[in-house]
Design an enzyme around this catalytic site. Structure first.
Site, mmCIF file in Angstrom:
data_model
loop_
_atom_site.group_PDB
_atom_site.id
_atom_site.type_symbol
_atom_site.label_atom_id
_atom_site.label_comp_id
_atom_site.label_asym_id
_atom_site.label_seq_id
_atom_site.Cartn_x
_atom_site.Cartn_y
_atom_site.Cartn_z
ATOM 1 N N THR A 1 -18.663 15.816 -19.717
ATOM 2 C CA THR A 1 -17.547 15.094 -20.494
ATOM 3 C C THR A 1 -17.930 13.636 -20.462
ATOM 4 O O THR A 1 -17.918 12.995 -21.563
ATOM 5 C CB THR A 1 -16.100 15.542 -20.040
ATOM 6 O OG1 THR A 1 -16.111 16.914 -20.408
ATOM 7 C CG2 THR A 1 -15.151 14.918 -21.180
ATOM 8 N N ASN B 1 -17.810 27.041 -17.342
ATOM 9 C CA ASN B 1 -16.548 26.430 -18.037
ATOM 10 C C ASN B 1 -16.893 26.602 -19.656
ATOM 11 O O ASN B 1 -17.742 26.042 -20.123
ATOM 12 C CB ASN B 1 -16.761 25.213 -17.679
ATOM 13 C CG ASN B 1 -15.290 24.451 -18.378
ATOM 14 O OD1 ASN B 1 -14.194 24.479 -18.018
ATOM 15 N ND2 ASN B 1 -15.575 23.434 -19.381
ATOM 16 N N GLU B 2 -15.889 27.075 -20.280
ATOM 17 C CA GLU B 2 -15.740 27.277 -21.823
ATOM 18 C C GLU B 2 -16.930 27.613 -22.534
ATOM 19 O O GLU B 2 -17.256 27.439 -23.754
ATOM 20 C CB GLU B 2 -15.344 25.708 -22.372
ATOM 21 C CG GLU B 2 -13.804 25.384 -21.762
ATOM 22 C CD GLU B 2 -13.709 24.005 -22.366
ATOM 23 O OE1 GLU B 2 -14.295 23.471 -22.887
ATOM 24 O OE2 GLU B 2 -12.213 23.769 -21.965
ATOM 25 N N GLU C 1 -7.216 25.314 -17.395
ATOM 26 C CA GLU C 1 -7.206 23.936 -17.724
ATOM 27 C C GLU C 1 -6.336 23.565 -18.799
ATOM 28 O O GLU C 1 -6.297 24.431 -19.810
ATOM 29 C CB GLU C 1 -8.957 23.546 -17.997
ATOM 30 C CG GLU C 1 -9.103 21.985 -18.440
ATOM 31 C CD GLU C 1 -10.342 21.671 -18.943
ATOM 32 O OE1 GLU C 1 -11.404 22.247 -18.451
ATOM 33 O OE2 GLU C 1 -10.679 20.863 -19.787
ATOM 34 N N ARG D 1 -4.295 18.952 -27.400
ATOM 35 C CA ARG D 1 -4.722 20.249 -28.057
ATOM 36 C C ARG D 1 -3.590 21.292 -27.547
ATOM 37 O O ARG D 1 -3.428 21.191 -26.203
ATOM 38 C CB ARG D 1 -6.220 20.467 -28.108
ATOM 39 C CG ARG D 1 -6.623 20.859 -26.599
ATOM 40 C CD ARG D 1 -8.008 21.290 -26.698
ATOM 41 N NE ARG D 1 -8.914 19.874 -26.797
ATOM 42 C CZ ARG D 1 -9.282 19.143 -25.568
ATOM 43 N NH1 ARG D 1 -8.721 19.323 -24.550
ATOM 44 N NH2 ARG D 1 -9.876 18.134 -25.986
ATOM 45 N N TRP E 1 -20.010 23.586 -14.877
ATOM 46 C CA TRP E 1 -20.037 23.222 -16.078
ATOM 47 C C TRP E 1 -21.577 23.279 -16.838
ATOM 48 O O TRP E 1 -21.842 23.852 -17.866
ATOM 49 C CB TRP E 1 -19.448 21.853 -16.747
ATOM 50 C CG TRP E 1 -18.272 21.951 -16.833
ATOM 51 C CD1 TRP E 1 -17.669 21.121 -17.851
ATOM 52 C CD2 TRP E 1 -17.027 21.814 -15.842
ATOM 53 N NE1 TRP E 1 -16.316 21.151 -17.921
ATOM 54 C CE2 TRP E 1 -15.979 21.490 -16.846
ATOM 55 C CE3 TRP E 1 -16.717 22.103 -14.801
ATOM 56 C CZ2 TRP E 1 -14.682 21.614 -16.227
ATOM 57 C CZ3 TRP E 1 -15.691 22.498 -14.163
ATOM 58 C CH2 TRP E 1 -14.614 22.074 -14.535
#
Length: 680
Positions: free
Chosen positions: A106, A194-195, A271, A393, A148
């Site tokens: 990120t 992650n995601e 998260e 969001r 990640w």
């Protein structure tokens, strides 16, 4: 009526019926518009709700604590106290860290404990240090690890961690065992990826291998993405259902889905938040801390991120619970979300239980009530308005909140309570003058009831606990820009961290290195060590890059000794006016001065090397030290090699400003020494 004034709130001992009558009469007598009035019953006689698992925050995902480690004492310890020390500031229950994988996650890369298959080092990066500092302040804090990205060798050349699940499991288990062996840290939970996609075979093998290694206490969270498809898969795969302990969803908008509830698993917002930490960010955080449970039965909410300790112009600047992005000055700021967190964390603990109540206030807003089962009660109320509580969001549907009177009836074991301590916050949007975590006079409870007049954008905590404290350290030093004349020779024999201060790696990993083959001036250097593209989370650049300095720099001179290790097509650069990083690193512009092992050089306007401004011969070769100097003044740039002009008068149009940087042409070994930047 016998009301007792409480600053911005008012407590009344009148029964609910008299309250309603008084409100109606005051309206008919022209004493003001009627407030919404409602009664709420708190009762533990019929059993309790879900078990509370705690409030936490994330370091990583990525490199969000990068600048924190460079703070000098006492400021670094003060920041850590605000985050972790019980009954001091945020008093967090959970710390979630990135399991570094050498890839962009990120706002930077975090180093892996295993860059290569035969490599293990459990002292890289700063997450080990951060977990120890958290545990030092709160031995009960829960620790979570989540990857990640992964080093390339995990996928054996493929950008995928599940083709060889036994390899990925070995890698993750090594991190957990290393945390214990080298740092005496017990990891409580581990996530999957992650995601990104989960893999059922991998999760089952992870559980089997955890148990085989005596790590039965480590629980599994899946899948740190959305509620689906993990919830559905858990319902149809009984073996997977047995090994997953928590369903973790990201940015759920306070809502869950039927399948998640049917699993009967713990549900977490693993998260959330990720919002600029001004008053609106605090309003977002206050609203979701309550409503994630009220609307979605989530028993833990974890903020991204813990502390905004990265260059603010990187993506999602200042999206932390507090801000600490100036280690060179010592300046930091305790933002409003710290004190919003305290409303919950200082008066609850993991293992407490929610009461079975609806939790929606009639006039808008919400409340939760929790108990330790031993007679203690904590009630948290929030009345955040729509425009003052938007998170980054997901989109927030419109709703209304109005001033209201709330009467609470305490029943069951709470009936005999006589007073409740009161902590209060009001986010000031019009006046820009917020009241944050202020202790008010206790509320007197009469025959099991009390009332509060609630205005909009307020947070109340009412509790039997007497332990709450709003602590403060001496004011930190004033804010200062990054030094305009900055040098680093990297001459540290036993560095406390693997990375040089203030350098923020955006692709690749730059580490302190002892160059045993050089008995001269370059024994201690900074080395880029990632030699294969990692299994990525976002679109990392094809070049490696580490940024440093002040994003507002316009005119500057960058000098650095460089050493290309890769023959033939190896190359390195120094740069100025670098305008991008983080998840957008592939699109970075600036002024880049490259030299290559084949004896050529280039000047480009971008990291990708597609916008060529000048090129020619340099005579540079690999395995030799050279000194590069890049000067940018107005719309012109020039470059020196070993102190002699190599190119000059290159016209620069964009960008107008940016950081300094160093890096390599590809994922390759290369060394840097005697870095110096001077901005004018």
């Amino acid at each position: 009526c016998g009301a007792v004034g409480m600053k911005l709130g008012r407590v009344s001992l009148c029964p609910a019926a008299l309250l309603r009558a008084w409100l109606l009469l005051s309206s008919s007598w022209g004493l003001g518009p009627p407030r919404v009035a409602a009664v709420y019953v708190l009762d533990d006689a019929g059993g309790l709700g879900r078990e509370f698992d705690g409030i936490g925050a994330i370091s990583g995902g990525g490199a969000t604590s990068r600048l924190l480690v460079n703070y000098q004492e006492p400021y670094r310890s003060q920041i850590l106290d605000y985050l972790f020390k019980p009954n001091f500031g945020a008093s967090l229950h959970i710390l979630k860290v990135e399991i570094g994988g050498d890839g962009q996650s990120t706002d930077g890369t975090e180093p892996s404990h295993m860059h290569y298959e035969n490599d293990e080092n459990y002292f890289r990066g700063y997450e080990w240090w951060l977990m120890k500092e958290a545990k030092k302040r709160n031995p009960q804090i829960k620790l979570i690890g989540l990857p990640w990205t992964f080093p390339s060798w995990i996928g054996k050349g493929e950008d995928w961690p599940y083709d060889y699940p036994h390899v990925t499991v070995y890698y993750i288990i090594s991190w957990i065992l290393g945390a214990k062996q080298y740092h005496d840290l017990d990891i409580d939970y581990v996530g999957i990826w992650n995601e990104r996609a989960f893999n059922s075979k991998y999760i089952k093998l992870l559980r089997y291998t955890l148990d085989k290694n005596g790590l039965q206490q480590v629980r599994i969270i899946a899948s740190d993405r959305l509620w689906e498809p993990i919830s559905f898969v858990l319902l149809v795969d009984s073996e997977l259902h047995e090994v997953v302990d928590v369903i973790g969803a990201h940015y759920p908008g306070t809502k869950t889905v039927p399948n998640a509830l049917l699993t009967q698993k713990k549900l977490w917002a693993s998260e959330d938040y990720s919002t600029f930490n001004d008053e609106v960010g605090a309003g977002c955080w206050a609203r979701i801390l309550n409503q994630n449970y009220v609307n979605g039965n989530m028993t833990s909410t974890i903020a991204w991120n813990l502390v905004a300790s990265y260059y603010e112009e990187l993506p999602f600047g200042r999206c932390g619970l507090m801000t600490a992005q100036e280690p060179w000055s010592g300046h930091y700021k305790v933002e409003a979300p710290i004190w919003i967190t305290a409303h919950t964390t200082q008066f609850t603990q993991p293992g407490w239980s929610y009461l079975q109540v609806d939790g929606h206030l009639e006039g808008g807003g919400s409340f939760v009530a929790l108990t330790d089962g031993l007679g203690n009660l904590t009630i948290i109320i929030e009345t955040m308005t729509h425009d003052h509580s938007k998170c980054i969001r997901p989109p927030l549907p419109h709703f209304r909140v109005s001033p209201q009177r709330a009467t609470f009836y305490l029943k069951g074991s709470f009936y005999f309570l006589r007073t409740l301590q009161v902590w209060y916050s009001r986010l000031g949007f019009e006046s820009a003058n917020s009241t944050l975590f202020e202790q008010l006079h206790p509320v007197k409870v009469s025959r099991g009831s009390f009332s509060l007049d609630l205005d909009v954008d307020e947070v109340y905590t009412l509790t039997t606990l007497m332990t709450g404290r709003k602590c403060s350290c001496p004011e930190p030093p004033p804010s200062q820009p990054f030094p305009s004349n900055y040098k680093d020779d990297f001459n540290i024999r036993n560095p406390p961290f693997s990375e040089a201060p203030n350098f923020a790696d955006q692709t690749g990993v730059f580490e302190y290195f002892v160059n045993g083959s050089d008995p001269g001036d370059h024994v201690f250097t900074l080395r880029q060590v990632v030699i294969q593209r990692p299994i990525t989370w976002v679109s990392d650049a094809d070049q490696t890059i580490s940024i440093i300095g002040n994003f507002q720099w316009v005119n500057l001179t960058v000098t650095c000794d460089i050493y290309i290790e890769k023959p033939l097509d190896g190359g390195v650069f120094i740069a100025g006016r670098v305008d991008n990083g983080g998840i957008y690193v592939r699109h970075t512009k600036g002024v880049f001065f490259w030299v290559y092992a084949d004896g050529t050089y280039r000047v480009t306007g971008d990291l990708a090397g597609e916008e060529v401004l000048m090129k020619g011969l340099s005579g540079v070769r690999h395995n030799a030290w050279h000194t590069l100097t890049l000067s940018i003044q107005g719309t012109s740039a020039s470059g020196l090699l070993n102190g002699y002009p190599l190119w000059e008068n290159v016209t620069i149009s964009q960008p107008n400003n940016g950081w300094a940087a160093i890096g390599t042409r590809s994922f390759e070994f290369a060394q840097f020494d005697n870095f110096h930047v001077e901005a004018r």
